[in-house]
Design a protein around this motif. Structure first.
Motif, PDB file in Angstrom:
ATOM      1  N   LYS A 198       0.829  -1.208   0.000  1.00  0.00           N
ATOM      2  CA  LYS A 198       0.000   0.000   0.000  1.00  0.00           C
ATOM      3  C   LYS A 198       0.862   1.257   0.000  1.00  0.00           C
ATOM      4  O   LYS A 198       0.497   2.267  -0.630  1.00  0.00           O
ATOM      5  N   ARG A 199       1.996   1.199   0.676  1.00  0.00           N
ATOM      6  CA  ARG A 199       2.911   2.338   0.648  1.00  0.00           C
ATOM      7  C   ARG A 199       3.425   2.562  -0.770  1.00  0.00           C
ATOM      8  O   ARG A 199       3.460   3.701  -1.258  1.00  0.00           O
ATOM      9  N   ALA A 200       3.796   1.459  -1.440  1.00  0.00           N
ATOM     10  CA  ALA A 200       4.268   1.550  -2.820  1.00  0.00           C
ATOM     11  C   ALA A 200       3.175   2.092  -3.734  1.00  0.00           C
ATOM     12  O   ALA A 200       3.421   2.945  -4.591  1.00  0.00           O
ATOM     13  N   LEU A 201       1.954   1.612  -3.520  1.00  0.00           N
ATOM     14  CA  LEU A 201       0.823   2.037  -4.355  1.00  0.00           C
ATOM     15  C   LEU A 201       0.530   3.522  -4.169  1.00  0.00           C
ATOM     16  O   LEU A 201       0.279   4.246  -5.145  1.00  0.00           O
ATOM     17  N   ASN A 202       0.572   3.990  -2.934  1.00  0.00           N
ATOM     18  CA  ASN A 202       0.303   5.410  -2.655  1.00  0.00           C
ATOM     19  C   ASN A 202       1.365   6.316  -3.289  1.00  0.00           C
ATOM     20  O   ASN A 202       1.031   7.370  -3.857  1.00  0.00           O
ATOM     21  N   ILE A 203       2.626   5.916  -3.174  1.00  0.00           N
ATOM     22  CA  ILE A 203       3.705   6.703  -3.785  1.00  0.00           C
ATOM     23  C   ILE A 203       3.541   6.738  -5.301  1.00  0.00           C
ATOM     24  O   ILE A 203       3.648   7.795  -5.944  1.00  0.00           O
ATOM     25  N   LEU A 204       3.272   5.567  -5.871  1.00  0.00           N
ATOM     26  CA  LEU A 204       3.128   5.454  -7.325  1.00  0.00           C
ATOM     27  C   LEU A 204       1.968   6.315  -7.831  1.00  0.00           C
ATOM     28  O   LEU A 204       2.110   7.057  -8.814  1.00  0.00           O
ATOM     29  N   ARG A 205       0.831   6.226  -7.151  1.00  0.00           N
ATOM     30  CA  ARG A 205      -0.339   7.026  -7.568  1.00  0.00           C
ATOM     31  C   ARG A 205      -0.052   8.519  -7.487  1.00  0.00           C
ATOM     32  O   ARG A 205      -0.415   9.282  -8.390  1.00  0.00           O
ATOM     33  N   ASP A 211       2.922  13.819 -12.248  1.00  0.00           N
ATOM     34  CA  ASP A 211       3.628  13.885 -13.524  1.00  0.00           C
ATOM     35  C   ASP A 211       2.705  13.682 -14.720  1.00  0.00           C
ATOM     36  O   ASP A 211       3.149  13.786 -15.870  1.00  0.00           O
ATOM     37  N   ALA A 212       1.427  13.345 -14.437  1.00  0.00           N
ATOM     38  CA  ALA A 212       0.439  13.122 -15.502  1.00  0.00           C
ATOM     39  C   ALA A 212       0.901  12.044 -16.490  1.00  0.00           C
ATOM     40  O   ALA A 212       0.835  12.211 -17.718  1.00  0.00           O
ATOM     41  N   CYS A 213       1.409  10.951 -15.940  1.00  0.00           N
ATOM     42  CA  CYS A 213       1.836   9.837 -16.790  1.00  0.00           C
ATOM     43  C   CYS A 213       1.799   8.548 -15.975  1.00  0.00           C
ATOM     44  O   CYS A 213       1.623   8.581 -14.751  1.00  0.00           O
ATOM     45  N   LEU A 214       1.926   7.431 -16.676  1.00  0.00           N
ATOM     46  CA  LEU A 214       1.949   6.136 -16.017  1.00  0.00           C
ATOM     47  C   LEU A 214       3.368   5.570 -16.049  1.00  0.00           C
ATOM     48  O   LEU A 214       4.014   5.572 -17.102  1.00  0.00           O
ATOM     49  N   TYR A 215       3.822   5.073 -14.917  1.00  0.00           N
ATOM     50  CA  TYR A 215       5.146   4.457 -14.841  1.00  0.00           C
ATOM     51  C   TYR A 215       4.995   2.946 -14.978  1.00  0.00           C
ATOM     52  O   TYR A 215       5.212   2.188 -14.035  1.00  0.00           O
ATOM     53  N   ASN A 216       4.559   2.533 -16.156  1.00  0.00           N
ATOM     54  CA  ASN A 216       4.274   1.116 -16.390  1.00  0.00           C
ATOM     55  C   ASN A 216       5.280   0.434 -17.308  1.00  0.00           C
ATOM     56  O   ASN A 216       5.018  -0.643 -17.845  1.00  0.00           O
TER      57      ASN A 216
END
Length: 310
Positions: A198-205, A211-216
């Motif tokens: 959840k910490r990772a998910l919150n940072i990622l979101r 940045d208005a982009c996806l880090y996928n």
């Protein structure tokens, strides 16, 4: 299953519905069909189908166990549901005059207790009637949620597992997944892993929104500077490789063990790595690594559905 016996069994079951005895004593439905079939010279197998195809009638009633009984029972209940959905007659509120919810639970229990791996969408598409397949599928999954809740499984865990279900996911898969995760979240490894996720998910979101982009993108090992991020990356790749193995996908004890192995690398990553590095390329690569963690976790369940009071 013998095709001829199937036809005979289905015909005899229909006869049972119109007997005066059953009209007078509905609790004898099935039982009288068994005796009439024996009296008329049909085999014990066919007669047993007449008795068992209505089962289960309640939560404590046994499900059919022989192949022919299972087949006729499932067909009977599926035909009932598909027929009512085709004329848009569904249970509303507390009203369910045709016991459609009971038929749904009957299908679920018959599949689960006999360990039959047939996805619900596959069964529904066997019908030649015109109806909203997705809506009926949702109805059965709602019954499945009730079934699991009555057996003590947490509703948030059930939701987390059902959200990753596809058309090829059977109820055995979902049940075993829920059972394994239900146990896992009670352990220290489970609690800490979900917190890390959840910490990772919150940072990622937050960073994706900013940045208005996806880090996928796939994270690149050559851009990793810290041993901790390399450790996490290697563990994720190892788990990902195991998840590609079909037998492993059906062994949720093994899957949960693999997930638990991520706890240490995740803890070290957050303790020792500065995600928002000054070098923008390094920063983006670390965010992609967090996304990779999310992808791996979501192969098992949508863990963000699970409440924090684990």
């Amino acid at each position: 299953v013998d095709p001829e016996e199937s036809k005979v069994a289905a015909s005899i079951c229909k006869l049972d519905l119109v007997t005066e005895m059953v009209y007078e004593f509905p609790e004898l439905q099935g039982t009288m069909g068994y005796y009439y079939a024996i009296q008329d010279g049909y085999s014990e197998v066919v007669a047993a189908v007449c008795r068992e195809h209505y089962a289960p009638l309640g939560p404590s009633d046994k499900v059919p166990k022989t192949k022919l009984s299972i087949l006729v029972s499932l067909v009977d209940k599926l035909d009932l549901l598909c027929s009512f959905w085709s004329i848009n007659e569904k249970p509303t509120g507390n009203k369910d005059p045709y016991a459609l919810r009971r038929s749904g639970i009957g299908i679920i229990r018959t599949l689960l207790e006999n360990r039959i791996r047939i996805p619900i969408p596959v069964l529904l598409k066997l019908s030649d009637l015109s109806f909203d397949v997705a809506d009926l599928q949702n109805f059965i999954f709602d019954r499945f949620r009730v079934y699991l809740k009555e057996r003590g499984f947490r509703s948030d865990v059930v939701a987390a597992c059902i959200k990753v279900a596809s058309e090829n996911t059977d109820l055995i898969n979902l049940h075993d997944r829920v059972e394994a995760i239900h146990k896992f979240i009670k352990s220290n490894d489970g609690k800490n892993l979900i917190q890390g996720y959840k910490r990772a998910l919150n940072i990622l979101r937050a960073e994706e929104e900013r940045d208005a982009c996806l880090y996928n993108a796939e994270p690149e090992a050559k851009l990793m500077q810290d041993q901790s991020e390399k450790l996490l990356y290697n563990h994720l790749k190892d788990v990902e490789t195991k998840f590609l193995d079909e037998p492993v996908k059906l062994n949720f004890d093994a899957i949960i063990k693999d997930l638990a192995s991520l706890r240490g690398p995740i803890d070290k990553f957050f303790d020792q790595v500065k995600i928002n590095a000054e070098n923008e390329i390094i920063r983006k690569n670390r965010l992609c690594l967090l996304n990779q963690l999310k992808i791996i976790m979501h192969e098992v369940a949508i863990f963000s559905e699970i409440e924090n009071d684990t």
